[in-house]
Every structure is written in structure tokens, then in C-alpha cells.
Motif scaffolding. Structure first.
Motif, mmCIF file in Angstrom:
data_model
loop_
_atom_site.group_PDB
_atom_site.id
_atom_site.type_symbol
_atom_site.label_atom_id
_atom_site.label_comp_id
_atom_site.label_asym_id
_atom_site.label_seq_id
_atom_site.Cartn_x
_atom_site.Cartn_y
_atom_site.Cartn_z
ATOM 1 N N VAL A 80 0.828 -1.210 -0.077
ATOM 2 C CA VAL A 80 -0.080 -0.119 0.146
ATOM 3 C C VAL A 80 0.821 1.226 -0.061
ATOM 4 O O VAL A 80 1.672 1.356 0.899
ATOM 5 N N VAL A 81 0.775 1.901 -1.009
ATOM 6 C CA VAL A 81 1.769 3.443 -1.149
ATOM 7 C C VAL A 81 0.788 4.494 -0.935
ATOM 8 O O VAL A 81 1.445 5.478 -0.484
ATOM 9 N N ALA A 82 -0.447 4.549 -0.760
ATOM 10 C CA ALA A 82 -1.473 5.717 -0.754
ATOM 11 C C ALA A 82 -2.616 5.181 -0.577
ATOM 12 O O ALA A 82 -2.966 3.956 -0.410
ATOM 13 N N ALA A 83 -3.638 6.085 -0.278
ATOM 14 C CA ALA A 83 -5.224 5.914 -0.369
ATOM 15 C C ALA A 83 -5.782 6.782 -1.178
ATOM 16 O O ALA A 83 -5.509 7.938 -1.512
ATOM 17 N N LEU A 84 -6.799 6.441 -1.861
ATOM 18 C CA LEU A 84 -7.712 6.928 -2.807
ATOM 19 C C LEU A 84 -9.299 7.205 -2.258
ATOM 20 O O LEU A 84 -9.680 6.211 -1.710
ATOM 21 N N ASN A 85 -9.580 8.649 -2.256
ATOM 22 C CA ASN A 85 -10.965 8.479 -1.585
ATOM 23 C C ASN A 85 -11.828 9.806 -2.519
ATOM 24 O O ASN A 85 -11.257 10.345 -3.157
ATOM 25 N N ALA A 86 -13.182 9.473 -2.293
ATOM 26 C CA ALA A 86 -14.176 10.292 -2.805
ATOM 27 C C ALA A 86 -14.609 11.105 -1.777
ATOM 28 O O ALA A 86 -15.349 10.432 -0.551
ATOM 29 N N VAL A 87 -14.914 12.274 -1.729
ATOM 30 C CA VAL A 87 -15.658 13.094 -0.652
ATOM 31 C C VAL A 87 -16.795 13.736 -1.189
ATOM 32 O O VAL A 87 -16.783 14.292 -2.259
ATOM 33 N N VAL A 88 -17.997 13.555 -0.476
ATOM 34 C CA VAL A 88 -19.124 13.955 -0.866
ATOM 35 C C VAL A 88 -19.967 14.923 0.120
ATOM 36 O O VAL A 88 -19.590 14.713 1.194
ATOM 37 N N ASN A 89 -20.890 15.735 -0.339
ATOM 38 C CA ASN A 89 -21.499 16.479 0.531
ATOM 39 C C ASN A 89 -23.031 16.306 0.448
ATOM 40 O O ASN A 89 -23.225 15.966 -0.585
ATOM 41 N N PRO A 90 -23.697 16.413 1.520
ATOM 42 C CA PRO A 90 -25.292 16.311 1.356
ATOM 43 C C PRO A 90 -25.720 17.098 -0.083
ATOM 44 O O PRO A 90 -25.176 17.816 -0.422
ATOM 45 N N PRO A 91 -26.772 16.352 -0.697
ATOM 46 C CA PRO A 91 -27.676 15.284 -0.143
ATOM 47 C C PRO A 91 -27.138 13.950 -0.465
ATOM 48 O O PRO A 91 -27.767 12.918 -0.392
ATOM 49 N N GLN A 92 -26.086 13.906 -1.382
ATOM 50 C CA GLN A 92 -25.654 12.551 -1.728
ATOM 51 C C GLN A 92 -24.474 11.861 -1.039
ATOM 52 O O GLN A 92 -23.494 11.278 -1.188
ATOM 53 N N ALA A 93 -25.004 12.014 0.619
ATOM 54 C CA ALA A 93 -23.981 11.611 1.514
ATOM 55 C C ALA A 93 -24.574 10.436 2.252
ATOM 56 O O ALA A 93 -23.822 10.015 3.424
#
Length: 252
Positions: A215-228
Motif C-alpha cells: 500500500v503506497v497511498a489511499a484514494l478517496n471520494a468526498v461528497v457533501n449532502p444530499p449525496q452523503a
């Protein structure tokens, strides 16, 4: 990296400690505050501050000091030369365009995780989610993924004597509960964190592995309401993240 004592330049280490004392919550420091943050004497802190200002890395009004634009040269050189940001950026851009969400790639650095690449389809970003931002590992989806990737002995060492600050009412701060949470992340190979770092911010992350499985890094998605909604994120974003991680593995 460990080095011989004879090769260690203590003055440089102290100067870097002073420079690293600046941050989002401490944008201006005087000699007294810098000494407290860096763990050195006030006289030594003053000399380091004046030297850094003379070299152009700090600006000052004579009493207070703050970062100068010259410090961006370090991050600019890293982003231009390091393989990881260059490889992942096109993928992040595609993900943001396809989904309308924000994506980041993050690495672990001590008790924090650092954003090294990001892309967003929106101009409105959560506070602090910029390139180079240092986020608390215990309260973020990416931080937990990276902690789960540590050898178990390494994670025990990371936890030893550590307090987990409460950043929002939803932050997990109990050590036993946090260890159980990291075990769950290891088993599921992903992490969902909802409003634990910042209210209104929801994120889901997966590890990025190289060809050797490291594991060399992490990938994420950040969302705000209303799609939370958690179910929506797992159903719509987790497969996208896993697919991107598989595609990136061949080039990391």
C-alpha cells in the motif's frame, strides 16, 4: 531513515522544526510561540526565525513571522518530480468529470495524512482539502485505510500512548473502539467516514497498491449532502474507487 549520529545536523533539524510549526491554526508566530511549538529555547527560536526570514522563507513585521511564498517551491518541486502525483492526477480528473464528486490521493506522514493529488468537479471544496493539506489520520477515511495497511506491530506502536482528539461529535476517540474500526477496515479493504473530521463532509476510501501488493497511498471520494447517504456511497462510489485502484496498480 536512520542515520549515524555524526551525520545528524542538529541545527538544521531545529530550523525545520520551527518552519513546521506554522500551520492552518497557527499562521503567525512570535519567538515565544515558535519555541513552544518546536521544543527549543526562545533565543534559539528567534535566531531560526530571523534566519528563515533572511532567506526568504518567512515574512515578518519585526515581532511576528508568517510563511512567505518561497516555501511553495518545496511542494512545487515535489509535485513536478514525484511519480505518484503525476501518475494519479489524470485518473482523478477522469473520476471527478465522470461522477461530479471530489477525489484525493493521500499518503501517511506520522500522525497525519497528506493530500498529494486531488481533483474536483466543483469549485466549492471542503475546508482544508487542498494539495499539501495535513489531515488527522484517525478521523479521515484515507488515514484509517493507511493505518490499516501498517503491520500490526507498526499500528500498535502508532497507537501507544496516543490520544485521539475529538474533532466533531461523531469522531471515534475511544482507543478500543478505534482498534476495532481499523480491524474492520483491514477486513473490508475500504473505509467510510462520515462527519468525523468535519461536519457535513462524508468520504469513502480504498488503498492504492503497487505491483508488489504494498500500500503506497489511499484514494478517496468526498461528497457533501444530499449525496452523503452511506448506502449510496457504497453502491455508487466504492466500485468506482476499486476499479481505479486496480487500474493504477500497474503503474505505481
Amino acid at each position: 531513515m536512520a542515520i549515524a549520529h555524526a551525520d545528524f545536523i542538529e541545527g538544521m533539524a531545529k530550523g525545520m522544526a520551527v518552519l513546521e510549526s506554522f500551520g492552518p491554526t497557527r499562521q503567525r508566530l512570535n519567538a515565544t510561540l515558535a519555541a513552544q511549538k518546536a521544543g527549543i529555547t526562545r533565543a534559539a527560536a528567534r535566531r531560526h526565525l530571523l534566519t528563515l526570514a533572511h532567506l526568504g522563507y518567512l515574512e515578518t513585521d519585526g515581532s511576528w513571522f508568517w510563511l512567505a511564498p518561497k516555501v511553495l517551491g518545496f511542494s512545487g518541486s515535489y509535485l513536478a518530480s514525484a511519480q505518484l502525483p503525476r501518475v494519479v492526477q489524470p485518473v482523478l480528473n477522469r473520476l471527478a468529470a465522470d461522477t461530479g464528486q471530489s477525489f484525493s490521493v493521500v499518503v501517511l506522514d506520522g500522525d497525519a495524512c497528506v493530500i498529494v493529488a486531488r481533483s474536483s468537479a466543483s469549485r466549492v471544496l471542503a475546508y482544508g482539502l487542498h494539495l499539501g493539506a495535513r489531515l488527522p489520520a484517525h478521523a479521515t477515511s484515507t488515514g484509517r485505510v493507511l493505518l490499516a495497511a501498517l503491520p500490526k506491530a507498526g499500528f500498535r506502536s502508532w497507537m501507544a500512548g496516543r490520544e485521539l482528539p475529538r474533532l466533531t461529535p461523531r469522531t471515534v476517540t475511544d482507543a478500543k473502539a478505534f482498534r476495532a474500526l481499523i480491524d474492520k477496515v483491514r477486513q473490508e479493504d475500504c473505509c467510510l467516514a462520515q462527519e468525523e473530521h468535519e461536519l457535513g463532509v462524508h468520504a469513502i476510501a480504498v488503498p492504492l497498491r503497487d505491483m508488489r501488493g504494498r500500500v503506497v497511498a489511499a484514494l478517496n471520494a468526498v461528497v457533501n449532502p444530499p449525496q452523503a447517504d452511506a448506502a449510496w456511497m457504497v453502491r455508487h462510489l466504492l466500485p468506482v474507487l476499486w476499479e481505479a485502484a486496480r487500474d493504477l496498480r500497474a503503474v505505481l
